[in-house]
Design an enzyme around this catalytic site. Structure first.
Site, mmCIF file in Angstrom:
data_model
loop_
_atom_site.group_PDB
_atom_site.id
_atom_site.type_symbol
_atom_site.label_atom_id
_atom_site.label_comp_id
_atom_site.label_asym_id
_atom_site.label_seq_id
_atom_site.Cartn_x
_atom_site.Cartn_y
_atom_site.Cartn_z
ATOM 1 N N TYR A 1 -0.504 -4.019 12.903
ATOM 2 C CA TYR A 1 0.694 -3.380 13.456
ATOM 3 C C TYR A 1 1.158 -4.236 14.630
ATOM 4 O O TYR A 1 1.242 -3.790 15.772
ATOM 5 C CB TYR A 1 0.405 -1.951 13.923
ATOM 6 C CG TYR A 1 0.090 -0.968 12.815
ATOM 7 C CD1 TYR A 1 0.436 -1.214 11.491
ATOM 8 C CD2 TYR A 1 -0.552 0.238 13.090
ATOM 9 C CE1 TYR A 1 0.153 -0.310 10.480
ATOM 10 C CE2 TYR A 1 -0.841 1.162 12.088
ATOM 11 C CZ TYR A 1 -0.486 0.873 10.787
ATOM 12 O OH TYR A 1 -0.770 1.778 9.802
ATOM 13 N N VAL B 1 -0.741 -9.433 -0.161
ATOM 14 C CA VAL B 1 -2.200 -9.474 -0.049
ATOM 15 C C VAL B 1 -2.652 -10.382 1.089
ATOM 16 O O VAL B 1 -3.566 -10.050 1.849
ATOM 17 C CB VAL B 1 -2.818 -9.943 -1.386
ATOM 18 C CG1 VAL B 1 -4.283 -10.354 -1.212
ATOM 19 C CG2 VAL B 1 -2.708 -8.838 -2.429
#
Length: 437
Positions: A381, A86
């Site tokens: 990413y 998270v």
């Protein structure tokens, strides 16, 4: 505080999914220690208030499971992979299958707890709106240690619909892909239709491209078929290809678990989807790609063999939220995010160089089709190819190189101002953190 006094570099790890490993390794020679949030994983769901306090070490699968335990009509718009932590996912502006309906995870965070460089525990009120803004999309590792986020839950129907269908080049994939790029961001906000392109061998043993279309629709199958046959008929969707299920079951379906897999699998923190090394990069698609353009892309993919490309559509709620609302700026004007992913099983330096080169070449081939000036990238990413920071005399210039691509200029400048105020000595740093100037 001990690390600060000892001048040690600190790494913070929640789920360990940093794509360049910066939460647990360093490319410098600095001595470092890791603050592992593994045991900070409590989840307190309040269905009456439609909120949940979630500690940073929890994984997304645990969050989804605990929400579904309390309600079959609530969910949270976060990532596809259930083992992602998270803390990193949310702080970097993570997205999931409901982003077209509800936006990003950070668009649904209402409070946070963070420990600052002076060891003080702060909430949204005491930290102020600038720091709260920064840790909801700008990457918390530059600013402090996030202990927990308070999430605003979202409503989901009791029944959702999903499908996974495949089309190859021999089945007119270039035409289907062209149409996908024209409509995917304009479809009903309840629909998320992802396109994943891979290289396979056809029945003749020749290389071909396979497109996998994976969908979540917040509604029933009849409405979905009607919608796609109207707006995307070239896909040729049949009602028999659709599966109705609960939202929590759709989380499993999207990760390709067999139908009927117990939802308790979401509590497994050690699931592995690949044991091999990999390289990931990202882009943003702002204009549709022609049929000829996809033909070029398919040819280059066959040349390189191993590179997968995943196109995730934006539009809907994403286009309604200002690019300045959070550090994540990729809102209106973006058709899709593109992820490049190469996974290999061979060992050794030569194999690593070869497969890294495949990924980089595919990225270069895509230059005419994606965003420019800057060529934008998605922070979660993470990609060290687009720039690193040595945090020396050139820190400001080095930071702008990757900072403008992840956050664009205005948001990046604001992140730098926040950094200079809350961590002027640059204790919280890594190879792509926000510098102080």
């Amino acid at each position: 505080m001990c690390g600060k006094e000892s001048q040690l570099l600190m790494k913070t790890r929640s789920g360990g999914h940093d794509l360049e490993g910066l939460s647990y390794v360093t490319n410098t020679k600095e001595t470092f220690f890791i603050v592992d949030m593994f045991n900070f994983r409590s989840i307190n769901v309040d269905i009456e208030q439609e909120t949940a306090w979630v500690q940073a070490g929890a994984i997304l699968g645990e969050v989804y499971y605990r929400i579904a335990e309390k309600s079959n009509t609530h969910g949270f718009p976060a990532g596809i992979c259930p083992t992602v932590g998270v803390g990193g996912h949310i702080s970097g502006g993570g997205w999931g299958t409901m982003l077209r309906k509800y936006g990003l995870s950070v668009d649904n965070v209402v409070d946070a707890q963070v420990i600052d460089v002076n060891g003080k525990l702060l909430n949204r009120k005491s930290m102020g709106e600038d720091l709260f803004w920064a840790i909801t999309g700008g990457g918390s590792a530059s600013f402090g240690v996030v202990l927990a986020y308070k999430l605003k839950l979202v409503r989901v129907p009791e029944v959702v619909t999903a499908f996974r269908i495949q089309r190859t080049s021999e089945q007119n994939l270039s035409t289907i892909a062209q149409r996908w790029a024209q409509v995917a961001d304009k479809l009903d906000n309840n629909l998320f239709l992802r396109m994943v392109l891979t290289v396979i061998n056809n029945t003749n043993g020749e290389k071909t491209i396979r497109g996998t279309f994976i969908t979540l629709y917040l509604g029933n199958s009849m409405n979905l078929v009607t919608l796609l046959n109207k707006d995307f008929p070239v896909l040729g969707l049949q009602k028999s290809e659709c599966i109705e299920m609960s939202w929590i079951e759709s989380v499993l379906y999207y990760m390709d678990f067999p139908i009927g897999t117990p939802t308790t699998v979401l509590l497994n923190r050690t699931l592995r989807y690949s044991n091999g090394p990999f390289k990931s990069k990202s882009d943003y698609l702002k204009n549709p790609i022609s049929k000829q353009g996809f033909g070029f892309i398919f040819d280059r993919m066959k040349e390189l063999e191993n590179v997968m490309m995943a196109f995730s559509p934006y539009g809907g709620r994403m286009s309604e939220i200002s690019e300045f609302a959070k550090p994540f700026p990729h809102r209106s004007g973006n058709i899709a995010n593109i992820q490049y992913l190469t996974i290999w099983e061979e060992h050794g330096i030569e194999a690593e160089k070869r497969y890294l080169n495949y990924t980089r070449k595919m990225y270069d081939y895509m230059t005419p089709f994606v965003s420019k000036n800057p060529r934008e990238a998605f922070f979660n990413y993470r990609d060290l190819d687009i720039g690193v920071n040595s945090h020396g005399s050139n820190a400001s210039i080095e930071g702008m190189v990757y900072g403008h691509r992840y956050f664009k200029e205005t948001n990046y400048k604001r992140l730098v101002r926040v950094k200079a105020r809350v961590d002027p000595c640059n204790f919280f740093r890594n190879e792509q953190s926000i510098p102080t100037s």
